[in-house]
Design a protein around this motif. Structure first.
Motif, PDB file in Angstrom:
ATOM      1  N   ILE A 173       0.206  -7.720  -0.691  1.00 26.64           N
ATOM      2  CA  ILE A 173      -0.164  -7.831   0.737  1.00 26.64           C
ATOM      3  C   ILE A 173       0.201  -6.551   1.473  1.00 26.64           C
ATOM      4  O   ILE A 173       1.288  -6.004   1.268  1.00 26.64           O
ATOM      5  N   ASP A 174      -0.682  -6.105   2.335  1.00 25.62           N
ATOM      6  CA  ASP A 174      -0.346  -4.993   3.228  1.00 25.62           C
ATOM      7  C   ASP A 174      -1.276  -5.015   4.435  1.00 25.62           C
ATOM      8  O   ASP A 174      -2.355  -5.609   4.385  1.00 25.62           O
ATOM      9  N   LEU A 175      -0.816  -4.359   5.498  1.00 27.42           N
ATOM     10  CA  LEU A 175      -1.678  -4.196   6.676  1.00 27.42           C
ATOM     11  C   LEU A 175      -2.885  -3.341   6.312  1.00 27.42           C
ATOM     12  O   LEU A 175      -3.978  -3.528   6.835  1.00 27.42           O
TER      13      LEU A 175
ATOM     14  N   CYS B  17       9.498  -6.410  -1.833  1.00 22.69           N
ATOM     15  CA  CYS B  17       9.052  -5.960  -0.507  1.00 22.69           C
ATOM     16  C   CYS B  17       9.562  -4.541  -0.251  1.00 22.69           C
ATOM     17  O   CYS B  17      10.763  -4.326  -0.146  1.00 22.69           O
ATOM     18  N   ASP B  18       8.643  -3.612  -0.168  1.00 20.04           N
ATOM     19  CA  ASP B  18       9.006  -2.214   0.086  1.00 20.04           C
ATOM     20  C   ASP B  18       8.591  -1.835   1.505  1.00 20.04           C
ATOM     21  O   ASP B  18       8.329  -0.677   1.809  1.00 20.04           O
ATOM     22  N   GLY B  19       8.499  -2.839   2.359  1.00 20.01           N
ATOM     23  CA  GLY B  19       7.981  -2.637   3.714  1.00 20.01           C
ATOM     24  C   GLY B  19       8.826  -1.676   4.524  1.00 20.01           C
ATOM     25  O   GLY B  19      10.047  -1.658   4.424  1.00 20.01           O
TER      26      GLY B  19
ATOM     27  N   GLY C  22      -3.116  -8.159   5.369  1.00 14.18           N
ATOM     28  CA  GLY C  22      -2.541  -8.958   6.443  1.00 14.18           C
ATOM     29  C   GLY C  22      -1.163  -8.494   6.841  1.00 14.18           C
ATOM     30  O   GLY C  22      -0.569  -7.620   6.201  1.00 14.18           O
ATOM     31  N   ASP C  23      -0.664  -9.126   7.893  1.00 14.09           N
ATOM     32  CA  ASP C  23       0.642  -8.788   8.461  1.00 14.09           C
ATOM     33  C   ASP C  23       1.657  -9.800   7.935  1.00 14.09           C
ATOM     34  O   ASP C  23       1.477 -11.003   8.109  1.00 14.09           O
ATOM     35  N   ILE C  24       2.720  -9.320   7.296  1.00 10.90           N
ATOM     36  CA  ILE C  24       3.658 -10.281   6.701  1.00 10.90           C
ATOM     37  C   ILE C  24       4.477 -11.036   7.757  1.00 10.90           C
ATOM     38  O   ILE C  24       5.140 -12.014   7.444  1.00 10.90           O
ATOM     39  N   THR C  25       4.438 -10.552   9.017  1.00 11.98           N
ATOM     40  CA  THR C  25       5.172 -11.281  10.054  1.00 11.98           C
ATOM     41  C   THR C  25       4.319 -12.427  10.624  1.00 11.98           C
ATOM     42  O   THR C  25       4.787 -13.189  11.469  1.00 11.98           O
TER      43      THR C  25
ATOM     44  N   ALA D 115       0.832  -1.219   0.000  1.00 14.69           N
ATOM     45  CA  ALA D 115       0.000   0.000   0.000  1.00 14.69           C
ATOM     46  C   ALA D 115       0.864   1.266   0.000  1.00 14.69           C
ATOM     47  O   ALA D 115       1.953   1.255   0.570  1.00 14.69           O
ATOM     48  N   PRO D 116       0.469   2.334  -0.636  1.00 16.07           N
ATOM     49  CA  PRO D 116      -0.809   2.532  -1.328  1.00 16.07           C
ATOM     50  C   PRO D 116      -0.879   1.884  -2.710  1.00 16.07           C
ATOM     51  O   PRO D 116      -1.909   1.909  -3.351  1.00 16.07           O
ATOM     52  N   GLY D 117       0.229   1.302  -3.200  1.00 17.07           N
ATOM     53  CA  GLY D 117       0.094   0.477  -4.402  1.00 17.07           C
ATOM     54  C   GLY D 117       0.891   0.901  -5.625  1.00 17.07           C
ATOM     55  O   GLY D 117       0.640   0.393  -6.710  1.00 17.07           O
ATOM     56  N   SER D 118       1.878   1.797  -5.466  1.00 20.74           N
ATOM     57  CA  SER D 118       2.576   2.225  -6.692  1.00 20.74           C
ATOM     58  C   SER D 118       3.452   1.097  -7.274  1.00 20.74           C
ATOM     59  O   SER D 118       3.575   0.986  -8.489  1.00 20.74           O
ATOM     60  N   TRP D 119       4.013   0.236  -6.418  1.00 21.87           N
ATOM     61  CA  TRP D 119       4.792  -0.891  -6.959  1.00 21.87           C
ATOM     62  C   TRP D 119       3.839  -1.882  -7.648  1.00 21.87           C
ATOM     63  O   TRP D 119       4.160  -2.440  -8.693  1.00 21.87           O
ATOM     64  N   SER D 120       2.663  -2.088  -7.054  1.00 21.45           N
ATOM     65  CA  SER D 120       1.680  -2.980  -7.688  1.00 21.45           C
ATOM     66  C   SER D 120       1.251  -2.409  -9.025  1.00 21.45           C
ATOM     67  O   SER D 120       1.019  -3.152  -9.994  1.00 21.45           O
TER      68      SER D 120
END
Ligand code: SAM
Length: 313
Positions: free
Chosen positions: A84-86, A125-127, A100-103, A51-56
């Motif tokens: 996936i994102d929180l 992963c841009d987390g 969801g939470d990737i952890t 999120a917000p989704g620019s990589w997607s």
């Protein structure tokens, strides 16, 4: 900072809006691709912390949209993109969203289910956690996200696949490099031109996934611990970075990417002045300062404390 001012000061922020990207981060992935051709032959992708989704959006425009427009691509052969994102995000063409939470282990299970027995060619992963400004702390929390991403990678990435992740450069960068080298033949750290030099952010580009023989995903943590524990070293502080000295020192391949003569993300663009240069730019007060910012209580407490100190004196 007003919107117009930000447009002038941050060229990538302005360009992102012009080109329809949801965030300026899109340019980071595009510039990494310019250097590493990360989308070559890719049909299945996982976008972690999306999120917000620019990589997607980049994944959709590079992979899904061209395939959808091609008369030769059957629906069942369309690229699969799982994000996936929180946080929830607005829909993007060809992107399946998982909130969801990737952890959390269950998130990995949901992602795997979407791939229906097939493996992904690419995981990105841009987390980023909320940055505190305390570099050691930020680097530590970021490394926990990378570990979670790597756990998902070991479950969903095909042998030979790629993994791109945001990192914060710090004292444990060499350790991270060694850990990733256990799983990938090629590991390079990259700094896209759109990522500010003043930021400790960089990206790790891992190519040719090749887990150690007999690798069991459940052993991931133990395996990573071993990297920091060379034989004969028991002192934990030695394990973090000190042992990577002398002949053991690693030199991390580090590449700047994107058009290096292009826009500079650290550059401030001049504010407008009158054509004859007689009038200098006047900065205006904000039209409406925040009325209940989260820091308001802290400011009041600080003020009260300083007043009582003055009284004591
Ligand atoms: N790549 C995105 C884009 O281009 O729009 C920007 C990602 S933003 C820098 C970082 C994201 O990481 C945030 O949306 C945040 O919600 C997400 N995030 C942080 N920790 C997470 C976690 N444990 N699980 C899932 N998402 C997480």
């Amino acid at each position: 900072m007003g919107k117009a001012s930000k447009d002038k000061r941050d060229i990538y922020y302005r360009k992102a809006k012009e080109e329809g990207w949801r965030a300026r981060s899109a340019f980071k992935l595009l510039q990494i691709d310019e250097e590493f051709n990360i989308f070559d032959g890719v049909k299945r992708v996982v976008d972690l912390c999306a999120a917000p989704g620019s990589w997607s959006q980049v994944l959709s425009r590079k992979l899904y949209v061209p395939a959808k427009l091609s008369s030769e691509c059957r629906d069942e052969d369309l690229p699969l993109i799982v994000a996936i994102d929180l946080q929830p995000m607005a829909p993007i063409d060809g992107v399946i969203q998982v909130q969801g939470d990737i952890t959390n282990a269950r998130t990995a299970e949901v992602v795997i289910r979407h791939f229906d027995g097939c493996k992904a060619d690419l995981v990105v992963c841009d987390g980023a956690p909320d940055v505190t400004g305390l570099h050691d702390m930020d680097e530590f929390v970021q490394s926990q996200l990378i570990l979670a991403a790597l756990t998902i990678v070991t479950h969903v990435l095909r042998v030979g696949g790629k993994f791109i992740a945001k990192i914060f450069r710090g004292k444990d960068t060499s350790l991270l490099y060694c850990q990733l080298k256990i799983f990938f033949e090629q590991v390079t750290f990259a700094k896209p031109k759109s990522s500010r030099n003043s930021s400790i952010e960089a990206f790790v580009v891992c190519e040719k996934y090749s887990p150690p023989e007999g690798f069991n995903e459940k052993d991931l943590y133990h395996l990573l611990e071993k990297v920091g524990t060379p034989s004969g070293v028991s002192n934990d502080s030695d394990c973090r970075s000190g042992w990577l000295e002398g002949p053991n020192k690693v030199y991390i391949p580090f590449l700047a990417c994107g058009d290096l003569s292009g826009y500079d993300s650290d550059r401030s663009y001049p504010l407008p002045s009158s054509q004859d240069g007689s009038q200098s730019y006047q900065s205006l007060e904000p039209v409406q300062p925040p009325i209940a910012p989260p820091y308001k209580k802290a400011l009041e407490m600080k003020k009260a404390a300083s007043t009582s100190t003055h009284r004591l004196v």
